[in-house]
Structure formats: C-alpha cells, structure tokens
Design an enzyme around this catalytic site. Sequence first.
Site, mmCIF file in Angstrom:
data_model
loop_
_atom_site.group_PDB
_atom_site.id
_atom_site.type_symbol
_atom_site.label_atom_id
_atom_site.label_comp_id
_atom_site.label_asym_id
_atom_site.label_seq_id
_atom_site.Cartn_x
_atom_site.Cartn_y
_atom_site.Cartn_z
ATOM 1 N N LEU A 125 0.886 -1.164 0.000
ATOM 2 C CA LEU A 125 0.000 0.000 0.000
ATOM 3 C C LEU A 125 0.918 1.206 0.000
ATOM 4 O O LEU A 125 1.750 1.347 0.904
ATOM 5 C CB LEU A 125 -0.896 -0.030 1.245
ATOM 6 C CG LEU A 125 -2.075 0.937 1.308
ATOM 7 C CD1 LEU A 125 -3.027 0.720 0.131
ATOM 8 C CD2 LEU A 125 -2.833 0.771 2.619
ATOM 9 N N ASP A 126 0.814 2.071 -1.024
ATOM 10 C CA ASP A 126 1.825 3.114 -1.190
ATOM 11 C C ASP A 126 1.833 4.090 -0.021
ATOM 12 O O ASP A 126 0.870 4.193 0.746
ATOM 13 C CB ASP A 126 1.666 3.828 -2.536
ATOM 14 C CG ASP A 126 0.451 4.734 -2.591
ATOM 15 O OD1 ASP A 126 0.455 5.754 -1.883
ATOM 16 O OD2 ASP A 126 -0.490 4.437 -3.346
ATOM 17 N N ILE A 127 2.923 4.798 0.094
ATOM 18 C CA ILE A 127 3.175 5.628 1.272
ATOM 19 C C ILE A 127 2.118 6.705 1.478
ATOM 20 O O ILE A 127 1.812 7.086 2.618
ATOM 21 C CB ILE A 127 4.588 6.260 1.182
ATOM 22 C CG1 ILE A 127 4.980 6.902 2.518
ATOM 23 C CG2 ILE A 127 4.669 7.241 0.037
ATOM 24 C CD1 ILE A 127 6.436 7.301 2.590
ATOM 25 N N ASP A 128 1.518 7.193 0.397
ATOM 26 C CA ASP A 128 0.523 8.261 0.513
ATOM 27 C C ASP A 128 -0.881 7.752 0.807
ATOM 28 O O ASP A 128 -1.771 8.546 1.102
ATOM 29 C CB ASP A 128 0.487 9.077 -0.783
ATOM 30 C CG ASP A 128 1.821 9.741 -1.077
ATOM 31 O OD1 ASP A 128 2.412 10.312 -0.147
ATOM 32 O OD2 ASP A 128 2.276 9.668 -2.237
#
Length: 227
Positions: free
Chosen positions: A103-106
């Site tokens: 799950l991407d950092i943003d």
Amino acid sequence: MRGLCSRREADEYIALGLVEVDGEIVSTLGHKVHPDQDVRLAPAARSRQSRLMTVLLNKPPGYVSGLPEKGYRSAVSLILARNAVDPGSPAPDRRGLAPAGRLDIDSSGLIVYTQDGRIAKTLIGQGSRIEKEYAAKVQGAITPGHIERLTHGIVLDGRPLKPATVVQTGPGRLVFVLREGRKRQIRRMCEAVGLAVETLVRTRIGRVELTGIPRGKWRLLGRGELF
C-alpha cells in the site's frame, strides 16, 4: 504444496520429517509426488501452523509497507500491544511478519502482515483473484466517460489493465474494486483520464473489511476468518 503450506514451509517441514506421502515420512527435498498420491502434514506441522499469526492493520499515510526507508517508518512498527483494537491481544513477533501486498506511502487503509505462507500465496500468489476495494477522493469533474475508461480501456507500462469495477458514490468520490495490484495503480489510472487522487483508502481485501479498525490500530485475523 497442494495448498497445505508455502514452498519455503514445505522445505522446512520435509527437513524436520513432518511431511507424509501415502503414510510414509518424506525426508528428501525435491521428492516427486504423483497427483494421485496422498500428501499430508504430520500433526506437529499442523500444530506449528495453528500458531502462525496474521495481522490486519489500518495503515496511516506516511508509512511504508515494507522495510523502513530513509525518513520514513515501516507500518509494521505500529504493531505494538498498545495499538491493538482488543487490548488483550498478544502482539506477535514483528520480525516474523511479512506484508502480503503493498500500500503506497501516501495511501491508508487495510494492509495484511502474516507469518503464514498459505495466506500470502492466497493474497499475492501468481493467479490470485482476491478483490481489493478502495475509496478515493479525486480532483476534477467525474463524467460517464471517465467511469467507462477507468472500468476498462487503460494501458499501464505497455500492458492493458484487467477490467475493474468503478462506481461514483458522490461528488469527487469513487470506489474501485481491483483484481490486480500494479504500482500506484489507482493514482496512475486517474492521471490517465485527467483526474487527480487526493486521498485513497483501501477498505476491503477479499471478504475482510477495514470496518472496526481505527487508523494506526491492528487486530489479528480471527480463526475461521477467510479472505
């Protein structure tokens, strides 16, 4: 190994003499098994599997899914006793937990950390068809044409995406259901049609929902709870 465990676990169990083929212990790695043969794990192996933990975490933005990166912490660092949804839950050994998907950092929302290779294979193994649902807030006026293209018709990295389910739930609000997980896929899908993602939350993986897990908190996957 026929869904009984992961390949790595199978090698470990064979080395420990915990795999039976037609009632006989197998002790040689790479032992060939015919489709009609009966393969079973010894009771000791099944007991070990029953102690493996799987954690459901509501990842906040600003945390990476995997190993820590310069200037950012890994979301696994949140799996502490004080962050458990149920105060009585034992915190698992974080060193034994691996992310079953990214799950991407943003982005925020549901992420799975597991010690169980069977669950990892179910979620991210080749040919996995587990659905993942996301709620997005986007900039730009959403049109029926946007929905049509987001549903099918976008190519990323030279390959067409699998058909997705995309529903508008309000002004600037979209829900995506995907059956694949390309890098920053939803953000790039939206960019391709002239929309920009402001916030993105993963709300469901298979049959397991984020509901009941506050941001930054975690709970254990329940016995009998399936993706």
